[in-house]
Design an enzyme around this catalytic site. Structure first.
Site, PDB file in Angstrom:
ATOM      1  N   HIS A  62       7.179  -7.366  -2.195  1.00 41.60           N
ATOM      2  CA  HIS A  62       6.687  -6.777  -0.903  1.00 41.60           C
ATOM      3  C   HIS A  62       7.841  -7.581   0.529  1.00 41.60           C
ATOM      4  O   HIS A  62       7.832  -7.189   1.750  1.00 41.60           O
ATOM      5  CB  HIS A  62       5.528  -7.344  -0.103  1.00 41.60           C
ATOM      6  CG  HIS A  62       4.639  -6.075  -1.233  1.00 41.60           C
ATOM      7  ND1 HIS A  62       4.338  -4.906  -1.749  1.00 41.60           N
ATOM      8  CD2 HIS A  62       3.208  -6.503  -1.191  1.00 41.60           C
ATOM      9  CE1 HIS A  62       3.203  -4.377  -1.821  1.00 41.60           C
ATOM     10  NE2 HIS A  62       2.441  -5.503  -1.594  1.00 41.60           N
ATOM     11  N   ASN A  87       2.262   0.170  -7.507  1.00 41.41           N
ATOM     12  CA  ASN A  87       1.192  -0.303  -8.477  1.00 41.41           C
ATOM     13  C   ASN A  87       1.440   0.689  -9.673  1.00 41.41           C
ATOM     14  O   ASN A  87       1.446   0.775 -10.644  1.00 41.41           O
ATOM     15  CB  ASN A  87       0.242  -0.680  -8.739  1.00 41.41           C
ATOM     16  CG  ASN A  87       0.209  -2.225  -7.912  1.00 41.41           C
ATOM     17  OD1 ASN A  87      -0.482  -3.228  -9.026  1.00 41.41           O
ATOM     18  ND2 ASN A  87      -0.231  -2.748  -6.886  1.00 41.41           N
ATOM     19  N   TRP A  88       1.078   2.441  -8.553  1.00 40.43           N
ATOM     20  CA  TRP A  88       1.432   3.355  -9.508  1.00 40.43           C
ATOM     21  C   TRP A  88       2.928   2.732 -10.333  1.00 40.43           C
ATOM     22  O   TRP A  88       3.474   3.634 -11.362  1.00 40.43           O
ATOM     23  CB  TRP A  88       1.744   4.594  -8.385  1.00 40.43           C
ATOM     24  CG  TRP A  88       1.899   5.843  -9.016  1.00 40.43           C
ATOM     25  CD1 TRP A  88       1.517   6.139 -10.446  1.00 40.43           C
ATOM     26  CD2 TRP A  88       2.018   7.254  -8.303  1.00 40.43           C
ATOM     27  NE1 TRP A  88       1.714   7.710 -10.492  1.00 40.43           N
ATOM     28  CE2 TRP A  88       2.081   7.955  -8.875  1.00 40.43           C
ATOM     29  CE3 TRP A  88       1.874   7.104  -7.341  1.00 40.43           C
ATOM     30  CZ2 TRP A  88       2.153   8.977  -8.782  1.00 40.43           C
ATOM     31  CZ3 TRP A  88       2.133   8.925  -6.425  1.00 40.43           C
ATOM     32  CH2 TRP A  88       2.351   9.318  -7.507  1.00 40.43           C
ATOM     33  N   GLY A  99       1.634   2.430  -2.996  1.00 44.77           N
ATOM     34  CA  GLY A  99       2.290   2.716  -3.976  1.00 44.77           C
ATOM     35  C   GLY A  99       2.800   2.255  -4.739  1.00 44.77           C
ATOM     36  O   GLY A  99       2.934   2.948  -6.302  1.00 44.77           O
ATOM     37  N   ARG A 113      -7.865   3.746  -4.400  1.00 46.71           N
ATOM     38  CA  ARG A 113      -9.281   4.455  -3.608  1.00 46.71           C
ATOM     39  C   ARG A 113      -9.735   6.207  -3.706  1.00 46.71           C
ATOM     40  O   ARG A 113      -9.546   6.354  -4.176  1.00 46.71           O
ATOM     41  CB  ARG A 113      -8.866   4.255  -2.295  1.00 46.71           C
ATOM     42  CG  ARG A 113      -9.882   3.763  -1.228  1.00 46.71           C
ATOM     43  CD  ARG A 113      -9.096   3.591   0.426  1.00 46.71           C
ATOM     44  NE  ARG A 113      -7.990   4.132   0.022  1.00 46.71           N
ATOM     45  CZ  ARG A 113      -7.779   5.165   1.109  1.00 46.71           C
ATOM     46  NH1 ARG A 113      -9.072   5.845   1.449  1.00 46.71           N
ATOM     47  NH2 ARG A 113      -7.457   5.505   1.712  1.00 46.71           N
ATOM     48  N   LYS A 114      -8.236   6.370  -3.432  1.00 48.02           N
ATOM     49  CA  LYS A 114      -7.844   8.008  -3.567  1.00 48.02           C
ATOM     50  C   LYS A 114      -6.339   8.907  -3.513  1.00 48.02           C
ATOM     51  O   LYS A 114      -6.501   9.289  -4.495  1.00 48.02           O
ATOM     52  CB  LYS A 114      -8.565   8.142  -1.785  1.00 48.02           C
ATOM     53  CG  LYS A 114      -9.828   8.335  -0.840  1.00 48.02           C
ATOM     54  CD  LYS A 114      -9.182   9.750  -0.140  1.00 48.02           C
ATOM     55  CE  LYS A 114     -11.086   9.778   0.413  1.00 48.02           C
ATOM     56  NZ  LYS A 114     -11.294  10.043   1.534  1.00 48.02           N
ATOM     57  N   GLY A 115      -5.660   7.583  -3.434  1.00 47.97           N
ATOM     58  CA  GLY A 115      -4.513   8.129  -4.405  1.00 47.97           C
ATOM     59  C   GLY A 115      -3.907   9.921  -3.271  1.00 47.97           C
ATOM     60  O   GLY A 115      -3.079  10.163  -4.671  1.00 47.97           O
ATOM     61  N   TYR A 172       6.207   7.888  -1.730  1.00 53.83           N
ATOM     62  CA  TYR A 172       5.076   7.752  -2.696  1.00 53.83           C
ATOM     63  C   TYR A 172       4.690   9.909  -2.294  1.00 53.83           C
ATOM     64  O   TYR A 172       4.504  10.135  -3.646  1.00 53.83           O
ATOM     65  CB  TYR A 172       3.559   7.489  -1.607  1.00 53.83           C
ATOM     66  CG  TYR A 172       2.865   7.801  -2.485  1.00 53.83           C
ATOM     67  CD1 TYR A 172       1.803   6.824  -3.011  1.00 53.83           C
ATOM     68  CD2 TYR A 172       1.849   8.962  -2.209  1.00 53.83           C
ATOM     69  CE1 TYR A 172       0.854   6.993  -3.369  1.00 53.83           C
ATOM     70  CE2 TYR A 172       0.187   8.808  -2.454  1.00 53.83           C
ATOM     71  CZ  TYR A 172       0.169   7.465  -3.041  1.00 53.83           C
ATOM     72  OH  TYR A 172      -1.484   8.299  -3.475  1.00 53.83           O
ATOM     73  N   ARG A 199       6.221   4.944   1.660  1.00 54.98           N
ATOM     74  CA  ARG A 199       5.401   6.046   2.143  1.00 54.98           C
ATOM     75  C   ARG A 199       4.997   6.578   3.569  1.00 54.98           C
ATOM     76  O   ARG A 199       4.928   5.566   4.456  1.00 54.98           O
ATOM     77  CB  ARG A 199       3.830   5.872   1.513  1.00 54.98           C
ATOM     78  CG  ARG A 199       2.909   6.027   1.224  1.00 54.98           C
ATOM     79  CD  ARG A 199       1.312   5.797   0.455  1.00 54.98           C
ATOM     80  NE  ARG A 199       0.484   6.642   0.901  1.00 54.98           N
ATOM     81  CZ  ARG A 199      -1.021   6.073   0.250  1.00 54.98           C
ATOM     82  NH1 ARG A 199      -0.815   5.187  -0.475  1.00 54.98           N
ATOM     83  NH2 ARG A 199      -1.759   7.146  -0.262  1.00 54.98           N
ATOM     84  N   LYS A 258       0.961  -1.437  -0.157  1.00 55.46           N
ATOM     85  CA  LYS A 258       0.036   0.097  -0.046  1.00 55.46           C
ATOM     86  C   LYS A 258       1.163   1.327   0.157  1.00 55.46           C
ATOM     87  O   LYS A 258       0.502   2.570   0.470  1.00 55.46           O
ATOM     88  CB  LYS A 258      -0.989   0.126   1.215  1.00 55.46           C
ATOM     89  CG  LYS A 258      -2.239  -1.092   1.329  1.00 55.46           C
ATOM     90  CD  LYS A 258      -1.884  -1.793  -0.035  1.00 55.46           C
ATOM     91  CE  LYS A 258      -3.428  -1.410  -0.299  1.00 55.46           C
ATOM     92  NZ  LYS A 258      -3.846  -2.236  -1.565  1.00 55.46           N
ATOM     93  N   SER A 301      -4.747   2.957   3.733  1.00 57.65           N
ATOM     94  CA  SER A 301      -4.528   2.284   2.307  1.00 57.65           C
ATOM     95  C   SER A 301      -4.974   0.894   2.545  1.00 57.65           C
ATOM     96  O   SER A 301      -6.109   0.506   2.422  1.00 57.65           O
ATOM     97  CB  SER A 301      -3.648   2.626   1.954  1.00 57.65           C
ATOM     98  OG  SER A 301      -3.788   1.766   0.455  1.00 57.65           O
TER      99      SER A 301
HETATM  100  S1  PPS Z   1      -0.558  -3.378  -3.061  1.00 54.01           S
HETATM  101  O1  PPS Z   1      -1.772  -3.870  -2.654  1.00 54.01           O
HETATM  102  O2  PPS Z   1       0.389  -3.016  -1.943  1.00 54.01           O
HETATM  103  O3  PPS Z   1       0.214  -3.519  -4.217  1.00 54.01           O
HETATM  104  O4  PPS Z   1      -1.161  -1.493  -3.561  1.00 54.01           O
HETATM  105  P1  PPS Z   1      -0.094  -0.549  -3.366  1.00 54.01           P
HETATM  106  O5  PPS Z   1      -0.136  -0.212  -5.193  1.00 54.01           O
HETATM  107  O6  PPS Z   1       1.607  -0.403  -3.195  1.00 54.01           O
HETATM  108  O7  PPS Z   1      -0.684   0.908  -2.934  1.00 54.01           O
HETATM  109  C1  PPS Z   1      -1.837   0.921  -3.406  1.00 54.01           C
HETATM  110  C2  PPS Z   1      -2.088   2.830  -3.026  1.00 54.01           C
HETATM  111  O8  PPS Z   1      -1.500   3.001  -4.045  1.00 54.01           O
HETATM  112  C3  PPS Z   1      -2.261   4.208  -4.946  1.00 54.01           C
HETATM  113  N1  PPS Z   1      -2.279   4.698  -6.027  1.00 54.01           N
HETATM  114  C4  PPS Z   1      -2.054   5.832  -6.561  1.00 54.01           C
HETATM  115  N2  PPS Z   1      -1.743   6.909  -5.641  1.00 54.01           N
HETATM  116  C5  PPS Z   1      -1.947   8.192  -7.335  1.00 54.01           C
HETATM  117  N3  PPS Z   1      -1.828   7.737  -8.445  1.00 54.01           N
HETATM  118  C6  PPS Z   1      -1.555   6.823  -9.112  1.00 54.01           C
HETATM  119  N4  PPS Z   1      -1.959   6.463 -10.371  1.00 54.01           N
HETATM  120  C7  PPS Z   1      -1.926   5.878  -8.066  1.00 54.01           C
HETATM  121  N5  PPS Z   1      -2.439   4.494  -7.833  1.00 54.01           N
HETATM  122  C8  PPS Z   1      -2.211   3.558  -7.123  1.00 54.01           C
HETATM  123  C9  PPS Z   1      -3.675   3.888  -4.133  1.00 54.01           C
HETATM  124  O9  PPS Z   1      -4.983   4.505  -4.825  1.00 54.01           O
HETATM  125  C10 PPS Z   1      -3.716   2.899  -3.037  1.00 54.01           C
HETATM  126  O10 PPS Z   1      -3.728   3.918  -2.013  1.00 54.01           O
HETATM  127  P2  PPS Z   1      -5.351   4.685  -1.456  1.00 54.01           P
HETATM  128  O11 PPS Z   1      -4.226   5.743  -0.563  1.00 54.01           O
HETATM  129  O12 PPS Z   1      -5.424   3.569  -1.174  1.00 54.01           O
HETATM  130  O13 PPS Z   1      -5.756   4.996  -2.437  1.00 54.01           O
END
Ligand code: PPS
Length: 286
Positions: free
Chosen positions: A99, A48-49, A46, A248-250, A184, A121, A44, A129
């Site tokens: 992870h 995937n970002w 970031g 979710r919110k990012g 992040y 983060r 959680k 998250s």
């Molecule tokens: S996991 O399950 O561990 O692989 O999740 P992970 O990808 O590490 O984290 C998920 C959170 O990253 C946010 N997210 C983003 N934030 C900003 N910009 C972009 N493009 C983006 N893509 C994913 C995602 O919304 C999760 O955070 P929260 O706070 O829950 O929104």
């Protein structure tokens, strides 16, 4: 709660896809190559970002790859059985994600020149998250309340263990020249600058239009609509899409909406106790 995880060397893992014999095999036998690029995170943070950004760096801003291949196949998770299969015999550039805490990571990392990016983060946002994510997923025991999850997180009784140990462990590598630490928050506050930093670290160059395309297609709004990246391809027995979204919110600082003043104070104290000996300027949210 312990029966809701797979435990390996004191660390709880989700019960789907992480058999201990596989985790042992990864740790003992997986060999990194110098050309590998590793994305390492506590869940959680970031992850995937960052995967999306790296895919767009290596595609020079072209969207074909990110729009046709699921994100978990583009940069597979080393510690999952499926991810490992995709990685083990792959030739050429291998993007991979993990992870794993440092003590469970393949030992070959200590001799390798693979490029390592550690994304971290604000743990308060990681906590919030994670709470929402585990509430809609069927991979670990669902927390009954944020209060309960807060306790689990502080104690390290969540998937992949203690955030504090994870960050401390990986940041011990921060002086190595093949290691880049990135937060992040800095990625969010100045994405263009952070991407340029990533390009420099990876030895990649993007033309201005390629960089603009990358920024557009890795943005929260566009990723949320990309079914190859937004996890809507996961079956609903693993992720309940009716109850919430992976993206979710990012935003940074969302914890302020959810943690009470008392919880925030407890968190500050724990953070101070566990991270006091690290330079505090490493943590830009402070
Ligand atoms: S996991 O399950 O561990 O692989 O999740 P992970 O990808 O590490 O984290 C998920 C959170 O990253 C946010 N997210 C983003 N934030 C900003 N910009 C972009 N493009 C983006 N893509 C994913 C995602 O919304 C999760 O955070 P929260 O706070 O829950 O929104």
């Amino acid at each position: 709660m312990s029966d809701e995880y797979v435990w390996f060397e004191g660390i709880p893992f989700p019960f789907v896809n992480f058999p201990p014999e596989h985790l042992r095999n990864v740790k003992e036998n997986f060999v990194l190559k110098d050309e590998d690029v590793l994305i390492l995170t506590f869940p959680k943070s970031g992850t995937n970002w960052l995967i999306e950004i790296l895919c767009l760096i290596y595609s020079k801003g072209d969207t074909k790859w990110i729009q046709s291949v699921p994100i978990w196949e583009r940069s597979p998770w080393l510690e999952t059985s499926n991810g490992y299969k995709l990685l083990k015999d792959k030739e050429g550039l291998r993007l991979m994600t993990s992870h794993l805490p440092i003590h469970l990571f393949p030992k070959s990392i200590f001799k390798s020149n693979a490029k390592v990016i550690y994304l971290f983060r604000n743990p308060r946002d990681v906590l919030v998250s994670g709470y929402f994510f585990w509430t809609i997923s069927n991979l670990v025991k669902r927390p009954e309340s944020l209060e309960q999850y807060f306790e689990w997180f502080i104690q390290g009784n969540v998937a992949f263990g203690s955030w504090f140990d994870h960050v401390r462990g990986w940041l011990s590598m921060r002086e190595k020249k093949n290691f880049l630490m990135l937060s992040y928050e800095e990625l969010k506050w100045d994405t263009r600058n952070a991407v340029q930093k990533l390009c420099q670290f990876l030895g990649q160059k993007l033309e201005p239009d390629e960089l603009n395309s990358l920024l557009k297609h890795s943005s929260f709004q566009v990723m949320k609509e990309n079914k190859m990246s937004n996890y809507t391809l996961l079956p609903s027995n693993l992720l309940d899409h009716e109850r919430g979204s992976f993206l979710r919110k990012g935003i940074p600082g969302d914890w302020k909406t959810y943690l009470t003043v008392a919880q925030a104070e407890v968190f500050d104290k724990v953070f101070e106790e566990k991270m006091a000996d690290l330079p505090q300027e490493l943590f830009p949210w402070k």
